[in-house]
Design an enzyme around this catalytic site. Structure first.
Site, mmCIF file in Angstrom:
data_model
loop_
_atom_site.group_PDB
_atom_site.id
_atom_site.type_symbol
_atom_site.label_atom_id
_atom_site.label_comp_id
_atom_site.label_asym_id
_atom_site.label_seq_id
_atom_site.Cartn_x
_atom_site.Cartn_y
_atom_site.Cartn_z
ATOM 1 N N ARG A 23 -2.209 23.443 -15.725
ATOM 2 C CA ARG A 23 -0.928 23.218 -15.024
ATOM 3 C C ARG A 23 -1.114 22.191 -13.916
ATOM 4 O O ARG A 23 -0.242 21.349 -13.683
ATOM 5 C CB ARG A 23 -0.418 24.538 -14.430
ATOM 6 C CG ARG A 23 0.123 25.493 -15.474
ATOM 7 C CD ARG A 23 0.324 26.882 -14.876
ATOM 8 N NE ARG A 23 1.290 26.892 -13.790
ATOM 9 C CZ ARG A 23 1.291 27.787 -12.790
ATOM 10 N NH1 ARG A 23 0.383 28.744 -12.745
ATOM 11 N NH2 ARG A 23 2.186 27.728 -11.842
ATOM 12 N N SER A 82 1.046 34.093 -12.648
ATOM 13 C CA SER A 82 -0.267 33.745 -12.104
ATOM 14 C C SER A 82 -0.630 34.650 -10.920
ATOM 15 O O SER A 82 -1.722 35.234 -10.867
ATOM 16 C CB SER A 82 -0.228 32.264 -11.688
ATOM 17 O OG SER A 82 -1.300 31.933 -10.879
ATOM 18 N N ASP A 118 -5.406 33.034 -16.441
ATOM 19 C CA ASP A 118 -4.798 32.275 -15.338
ATOM 20 C C ASP A 118 -5.719 31.136 -14.904
ATOM 21 O O ASP A 118 -5.258 30.022 -14.659
ATOM 22 C CB ASP A 118 -4.474 33.181 -14.151
ATOM 23 C CG ASP A 118 -3.890 32.366 -13.001
ATOM 24 O OD1 ASP A 118 -2.835 31.733 -13.212
ATOM 25 O OD2 ASP A 118 -4.513 32.307 -11.927
ATOM 26 N N HIS A 153 -1.501 38.746 -0.457
ATOM 27 C CA HIS A 153 -1.706 37.432 -1.056
ATOM 28 C C HIS A 153 -0.718 36.461 -0.436
ATOM 29 O O HIS A 153 0.451 36.783 -0.262
ATOM 30 C CB HIS A 153 -1.469 37.515 -2.566
ATOM 31 C CG HIS A 153 -1.696 36.221 -3.286
ATOM 32 N ND1 HIS A 153 -2.946 35.820 -3.700
ATOM 33 C CD2 HIS A 153 -0.845 35.234 -3.650
ATOM 34 C CE1 HIS A 153 -2.852 34.641 -4.301
ATOM 35 N NE2 HIS A 153 -1.588 34.266 -4.282
ATOM 36 N N LYS A 171 -3.043 38.428 -11.061
ATOM 37 C CA LYS A 171 -4.295 38.520 -10.292
ATOM 38 C C LYS A 171 -4.262 39.735 -9.359
ATOM 39 O O LYS A 171 -5.255 40.431 -9.194
ATOM 40 C CB LYS A 171 -4.503 37.231 -9.465
ATOM 41 C CG LYS A 171 -5.044 36.082 -10.314
ATOM 42 C CD LYS A 171 -5.276 34.833 -9.492
ATOM 43 C CE LYS A 171 -3.998 34.202 -9.054
ATOM 44 N NZ LYS A 171 -3.969 32.767 -8.909
HETATM 45 N N1 URA Z 1 -0.914 30.279 -6.440
HETATM 46 C C1 URA Z 1 -1.338 30.905 -7.578
HETATM 47 O O1 URA Z 1 -2.231 31.747 -7.534
HETATM 48 N N2 URA Z 1 -0.748 30.576 -8.747
HETATM 49 C C2 URA Z 1 0.251 29.676 -8.846
HETATM 50 O O2 URA Z 1 0.755 29.452 -9.934
HETATM 51 C C3 URA Z 1 0.670 29.030 -7.676
HETATM 52 C C4 URA Z 1 0.068 29.364 -6.485
#
Ligand code: URA
Length: 432
Positions: A168, A183, A161, A82, A187
């Protein structure tokens, strides 16, 4: 328990229990806690922070808000990576076929871009026919068959999220380490891979601006993963200048294909090698970095990594001839070339300015519903530390007839602003 008491507690800088965090997240997901209450709590978190335990509780609560993928019946390690996001970041496009060709099962769930340029899914959808909306069964079946699949994340995976990130984004509460950690890590854990390598980017083209903050975030994410029994490794990389030479969806896919043919921008190679070698070591397929480097170089030089990309494209319904015939891509037919005014070294090549220009030409979106122009973007001929002569073409912008004169002129202003030059020699920057 009342939402108001929880908000008040965080406002005063007190520490939440796991029950309080679960109550707040579950209440928000089932509609008993309103957007304005969640916004207020998020802002209190931005000012007062969450400690490590609270961050882990929040991450767990996010994971439990939806479906989880499970690869435990595969009997092999399953890897995922990621990136926190950057300009020209096409690492996934080269890394996944590369690792899959080396025997690593890769389960990659990615997003669409909601920033300056597209996300991995947008880039892949620039390949005619490519299907990124795989069902869970098809996703798993493809990984079993060819070792890799790249799919868009379904809304049922960590829905908390999805809902909270949208809030957010519009309440200036994105840039808090614990919120970002919860977050991202939720994931990745819900996606089911047991080997997770994160690329934490910092610099003008990333939302984290300094190396110190990137280190802090990486450390927090690794420790949160460990607390939730998941091995996470991380790489810190600079995003002061764009990664590689191409920015924009189709152009980045072409750069990825060229990379797998052995034509590699040095910064893209460095970061790909770093992430690949960490993954290979975690999967017990390489003993050390040198061993991993030999495997990576051999996969590229032998053409096996490119063959794997072709296989992935074909498996997901894309036109596999794109790896040989770039005319299949719909690249913007208009060009603007920015030329050097004098001979000098490039001192700065600001990623954010380049990204602004590409977005104005159609490569990114403002709102989820905006349509991306896959063929819009930019090709850089030089990077920081390179010496240029008068009239050298620094970069070329590609755009369609839909771009107005005003937009083009604004984009040109941005690319002009991106550069700073020096008569003195400038050292090349290391990306990782
Ligand atoms: N990328 C994400 O998946 N979440 C965040 O909070 C910031 C960047």
């Amino acid at each position: 328990m009342r939402a108001l008491d929880i908000i008040e507690k965080k406002k005063q800088g007190l520490v939440h229990t796991k029950e309080e965090i679960d109550f707040f997240i579950n209440g928000y997901m089932n509609g008993q806690i309103e957007d304005y209450q969640m916004s207020s709590w998020l802002m209190a978190v931005c000012f007062q922070g969450l400690n490590f335990d609270e961050t882990a509780y929040l991450t767990e609560s996010f994971i439990n808000s939806g479906d989880k993928l499970d690869f435990s019946d595969f009997g092999v390690h399953v890897a995922d990576k990621h990136s926190t996001g950057g300009v020209g970041d096409k690492v996934t496009l080269v890394l996944i076929p590369l690792l899959a060709s080396l025997g690593v099962a890769c389960a990659k769930l990615s997003g669409r871009g909601l920033g300056m340029t597209g996300g991995t899914i947008d880039k892949l959808e620039s390949i005619p026919g490519f299907n990124c909306m795989l069902s869970e069964d098809k996703f798993k079946e493809q990984i079993r068959k060819i070792n890799a699949a790249i799919s868009a994340q379904t809304p049922n995976l960590v829905p908390a999220d999805g809902k909270i990130y949208a809030l957010r984004d519009v309440t200036a509460t994105v840039d808090n380490m614990s919120l970002i950690c919860a977050s991202v890590v939720s994931k990745k854990i819900a996606s089911g891979a047991d080997i997770i390598v994160l690329d934490v980017k910092y610099g003008s083209g990333a939302f984290i601006k300094t190396r110190e903050e990137a280190l802090e975030l990486a450390d927090l994410m690794i420790k949160t993963g460990a607390k939730l029994n998941r091995k996470i490794d991380a790489v810190i990389s600079s995003m002061d200048q764009p990664l590689g030479n191409c920015i924009g969806n189709s152009l980045e896919v072409i750069e990825a294909i060229e990379f797998l043919k052995g034509n590699m921008a040095p910064d893209l190679y460095d970061i790909t090698l770093e992430i690949a070698s960490r993954t290979l070591m975690l999967a017990n397929l390489a003993a050390d970095f040198d061993d991993a480097k030999n495997l990576v170089d051999d996969a590229i030089n032998s053409g096996r990594a490119l063959d794997k990309l072709t296989e992935i494209i074909e498996a997901q319904g894309g036109n596999k001839n794109v790896t040989d015939d770039y005319s299949i891509f719909n690249i913007g037919k208009n060009k603007f070339e920015l030329k050097a005014q004098f001979g000098a070294y490039i001192k700065k090549l600001d990623a954010l300015e380049i990204a602004h220009a590409c977005k104005l030409l159609g490569a990114g979106r403002d709102k989820k519903s905006d349509k991306i122009d896959f063929g819009a973007g930019c090709v850089l001929n030089f990077k920081v530390g390179d010496k240029v002569s008068k009239d050298d073409i620094l970069l070329t912008l590609y755009y369609s007839d839909n771009v107005s004169k005003e937009r083009l002129s604004e984009a040109i202003d941005h690319v002009n602003n991106a550069y700073k030059f020096s008569i003195e020699k400038i050292d090349k920057q290391r990306v990782v």
